[in-house]
Design a protein around this motif. Structure first.
Motif, short mmCIF file in Angstrom:
data_model
loop_
_atom_site.label_atom_id
_atom_site.label_comp_id
_atom_site.label_asym_id
_atom_site.label_seq_id
_atom_site.Cartn_x
_atom_site.Cartn_y
_atom_site.Cartn_z
N ASP A 1 -16.81 -24.27 -36.10
CA ASP A 1 -15.24 -23.95 -35.53
C ASP A 1 -14.39 -24.14 -36.55
OD1 ASP A 1 -16.15 -23.71 -32.84
OD2 ASP A 1 -15.53 -26.29 -33.08
N VAL A 2 -13.49 -23.04 -36.61
CA VAL A 2 -12.38 -22.42 -37.36
C VAL A 2 -11.48 -21.83 -36.85
CG1 VAL A 2 -11.68 -21.00 -39.13
CG2 VAL A 2 -14.07 -21.36 -39.05
N HIS A 3 -10.44 -23.51 -37.32
CA HIS A 3 -8.86 -23.00 -36.41
C HIS A 3 -8.12 -22.34 -37.51
CE1 HIS A 3 -10.11 -26.25 -33.15
NE2 HIS A 3 -11.30 -26.42 -34.36
N TYR A 4 -7.59 -21.58 -36.48
CA TYR A 4 -6.17 -21.09 -36.74
C TYR A 4 -4.94 -20.99 -36.03
CZ TYR A 4 -9.63 -17.89 -38.99
OH TYR A 4 -10.72 -17.04 -39.91
N GLY A 5 -3.87 -21.50 -36.65
CA GLY A 5 -2.01 -22.25 -36.08
C GLY A 5 -1.34 -20.61 -35.72
N ILE A 6 -0.94 -20.72 -35.59
CA ILE A 6 -0.08 -19.50 -34.97
C ILE A 6 1.34 -19.58 -34.32
CG2 ILE A 6 -1.34 -19.20 -32.29
CD1 ILE A 6 -1.51 -15.73 -32.75
N GLN A 7 2.35 -19.09 -34.65
CA GLN A 7 3.71 -18.93 -33.63
C GLN A 7 3.26 -17.23 -33.29
OE1 GLN A 7 5.88 -19.78 -37.66
NE2 GLN A 7 5.84 -22.36 -36.52
N VAL A 8 3.89 -17.97 -31.69
CA VAL A 8 4.77 -16.58 -30.14
C VAL A 8 5.77 -16.29 -30.51
CG1 VAL A 8 3.43 -15.19 -29.09
CG2 VAL A 8 1.74 -17.04 -30.71
N PRO A 9 6.68 -15.71 -30.70
CA PRO A 9 7.68 -15.37 -30.84
C PRO A 9 7.98 -15.54 -29.21
CG PRO A 9 6.91 -13.72 -31.88
CD PRO A 9 5.72 -14.63 -31.82
N GLU A 10 9.48 -15.91 -28.74
CA GLU A 10 9.38 -16.05 -27.47
C GLU A 10 9.33 -14.90 -26.35
OE1 GLU A 10 10.19 -19.16 -25.69
OE2 GLU A 10 9.89 -20.49 -26.83
N GLY A 11 9.63 -14.71 -25.53
CA GLY A 11 8.90 -13.78 -24.55
C GLY A 11 7.79 -13.41 -24.58
N VAL A 12 6.82 -13.27 -25.86
CA VAL A 12 5.50 -12.86 -25.69
C VAL A 12 4.57 -13.48 -24.42
CG1 VAL A 12 3.50 -12.58 -27.16
CG2 VAL A 12 5.61 -11.45 -27.96
N GLY A 13 4.25 -12.89 -23.59
CA GLY A 13 3.15 -13.38 -22.67
C GLY A 13 2.03 -13.52 -22.73
N ARG A 14 1.39 -12.37 -23.81
CA ARG A 14 -0.40 -12.34 -24.18
C ARG A 14 0.04 -11.99 -25.48
NH1 ARG A 14 -3.46 -11.49 -19.59
NH2 ARG A 14 -1.71 -11.84 -18.41
N ILE A 15 -0.94 -12.32 -25.83
CA ILE A 15 -2.11 -11.55 -27.20
C ILE A 15 -3.34 -10.87 -27.34
CG2 ILE A 15 0.35 -12.99 -28.42
CD1 ILE A 15 -2.68 -14.86 -29.60
N THR A 16 -3.76 -9.91 -28.23
CA THR A 16 -4.95 -9.56 -28.42
C THR A 16 -5.00 -9.95 -29.98
OG1 THR A 16 -3.99 -7.63 -26.90
CG2 THR A 16 -6.26 -7.25 -28.49
N VAL A 17 -6.70 -10.99 -30.03
CA VAL A 17 -7.07 -11.50 -30.57
C VAL A 17 -8.09 -10.28 -31.69
CG1 VAL A 17 -8.46 -13.41 -31.81
CG2 VAL A 17 -6.28 -13.44 -30.26
N GLU A 18 -8.73 -10.28 -32.02
CA GLU A 18 -10.20 -9.69 -32.86
C GLU A 18 -10.05 -10.36 -34.32
OE1 GLU A 18 -11.31 -4.40 -33.66
OE2 GLU A 18 -9.90 -5.84 -35.10
N ALA A 19 -11.62 -10.55 -33.63
CA ALA A 19 -12.37 -11.78 -35.05
C ALA A 19 -13.40 -11.50 -34.96
CB ALA A 19 -12.79 -13.59 -33.76
N LYS A 20 -13.72 -10.33 -36.46
CA LYS A 20 -15.15 -10.01 -36.98
C LYS A 20 -15.58 -11.02 -38.23
CE LYS A 20 -13.47 -5.67 -37.76
NZ LYS A 20 -12.35 -4.50 -38.06
N LEU A 21 -17.12 -11.21 -37.72
CA LEU A 21 -17.57 -11.92 -39.35
C LEU A 21 -18.67 -11.23 -39.78
CD1 LEU A 21 -18.72 -14.76 -40.00
CD2 LEU A 21 -21.24 -14.55 -38.03
#
Length: 488
Positions: free
Chosen positions: A417-437
């Motif tokens: 498992d790899v953990h990435y910290g993320i700070q999301v600005p106020e007002g953002v309801g959802r994000i799109t994540v693309e992960a590549k190995l």
């Protein structure tokens, strides 16, 4: 009286310490080397020497056409001619001396070593038999292994016995060994056939797929032990059941632990080394051998598909205090029967590249994107090893590495498992994540150094059409896209 007693006590303690020191000095070495038993040391090959010759692959191919065509273009057929290997070998000989070359050559061209043909890096003056690498006659002349007798008491550095035939009162008799009971007509009068239980065991592969430091006997590559200490060995799925079959059969073996039928085995010996077959395909085209070029490109495509079948990713949001705080990416080894990656894990590169965007496409977080010069960023989450020498400082050269300071490879059916910290600005309801190995054979600078070190008799431009080292190809083993809510 008390002073005399104290003196006797001190003398007794000193005597005990001296005796202990003597015992330590007299202790047997951890890695005891019998150089009479292993005359080609640091290669651990043994040869039942006789006048019986080894036969070139083309001789075998005259009767075994299908097997020859499958082998021709495999990494076994290219083991000695691999330009990256030749560059590494040349560097090693210059750094350590000629004797180290036998350790490498013992697996990359066993016949060339035992016959004394190969005396160092390069191709000059070598026969086609020596150039053939791990040829038909190598594997089918193996009559036994010496895994327990090695300095590490494990398979290492070519610990097998070659017996291509025997001398009799009536002359030479060629003997070839295989995993199944031979038919009466086997060999067609050219050679005898023997059933070999060894050819139905992973021990056959272990001899060369366990590469130890030439002097310190540290396992630089431990593919066999990774398999042996994992679930595939427990389920009796061998190296041959995944690497000597087509892709569909490989997938079935890995997913269902089903042993292939005899008719399903092929002489592909296919793995992850797509760069070698790609370079060789270019050389075959340049030489006008279109059939070989097609064979090599089939091997190349097969290697790419194997990489894409080996792993999987899971992306999971982690919330704290009602807000998205982290992204957890689980990297799973789903089909490799050994660690992922394996082989020279301090040279091969497998890493995560991840990008998170908001609804408008603005990048909120990214990690693992290659630098403009082709190097991997220091903060990238990589699943590799860091080698170190006897001084415990970072090292990458195989003749220096005697330990790992970091070992992040993923065991069979395991995950990390790899953990990435993320700070999301106020007002953002959802994000799109693309992960590549992502995977490539080596760091760009390492590849450039190795290809730049090939012996003078290997002209990269003339053979491969390479004037300079291009950016190394990267395979996206897995690509996952997930939409994540910023609140649970």
């Amino acid at each position: 009286m008390r002073q005399r007693s104290a003196l006797f006590t001190i003398l007794a303690v000193v005597a005990a310490l001296l005796a202990a020191a003597g015992a330590v000095q007299a202790r047997s070495p951890v890695f005891d080397v019998d150089k009479e038993f292993y005359p080609y040391y640091p290669s651990l090959i043994k040869w039942n020497k006789s006048t019986v010759p080894f036969n070139a692959p083309e001789v075998c191919g005259s009767c075994h056409e299908q097997q020859f065509n499958e082998w021709n273009g495999s990494v076994h057929s290219l083991a000695f001619r691999d330009p990256i290997y030749q560059g590494e070998l040349n560097k090693a000989v210059k750094a350590v001396g000629h004797s180290i070359s036998r350790q490498c050559e013992g697996c990359h061209s066993p016949v060339g070593v035992v016959t004394g043909e190969i005396k160092g890096p390069g191709f000059q003056g070598l026969s086609s038999m020596a150039m053939a690498g791990v040829s038909c006659d190598v594997c089918h002349s193996i009559s036994g292994v010496t895994h327990w007798q090695t300095p590490s008491h494990e398979p290492e550095n070519g610990s097998f016995i070659l017996t291509p035939g025997v001398e009799t009162a009536n002359g030479q008799v060629l003997v070839k060994r295989g995993p199944f009971k031979p038919s009466p007509e086997c060999g067609g009068g050219f050679h005898q056939c023997e059933e070999s239980d060894l050819h139905l065991r992973a021990d056959l592969c272990a001899s060369c797929h366990q590469v130890y430091h030439y002097d310190a006997h540290f396992p630089i590559e431990a593919t066999y032990l990774e398999w042996k200490h994992g679930p595939y060995a427990q389920k009796s799925i061998l190296c041959q059941d995944c690497h000597m079959v087509d892709l569909d059969t490989f997938k079935r073996s890995a997913d269902q632990f089903v042993i292939p039928d005899r008719k399903e085995y092929r002489h592909y010996f296919n793995g992850a080394n797509f760069l070698l077959t790609y370079l060789a395909a270019g050389a075959a085209k340049k030489a006008g051998d279109e059939e070989l070029a097609r064979n090599l490109m089939r091997q190349y495509e097969m290697a790419i598909q194997r990489l894409k079948m080996a792993a999987d990713l899971e992306v999971t949001p982690v919330y704290r205090s009602g807000r998205l705080a982290e992204l957890k990416v689980r990297v799973k080894n789903i089909r490799a029967g050994h660690n992922l990656p394996t082989s020279l894990t301090n040279v091969r590169q497998m890493w995560l590249e991840i990008t998170a965007r908001d609804e408008q496409g603005t990048v909120l977080m990214t990690s693992g994107t290659l630098n403009p010069d082709g190097s991997l960023p220091a903060e990238a989450r990589a699943f590799t090893s860091d080698g170190m020498g006897s001084d415990f400082h970072f090292a990458i050269d195989p003749w220096v590495v005697t330990a790992f300071s970091k070992h992040e490879t993923i065991p069979p059916k395991g995950w990390k498992d790899v953990h990435y910290g993320i700070q999301v600005p106020e007002g953002v309801g959802r994000i799109t994540v693309e992960a590549k190995l992502r995977f490539r054979q080596a760091d760009q600078k390492v590849a450039e150094a190795l290809l730049g070190a090939v012996p003078k008799d290997i002209d990269l431009e003339q053979i491969y059409g390479i004037k300079s080292v291009p950016p190394l190809p990267v395979v996206d083993m897995v690509v996952k896209q997930e939409t994540v809510k910023t609140a649970p």
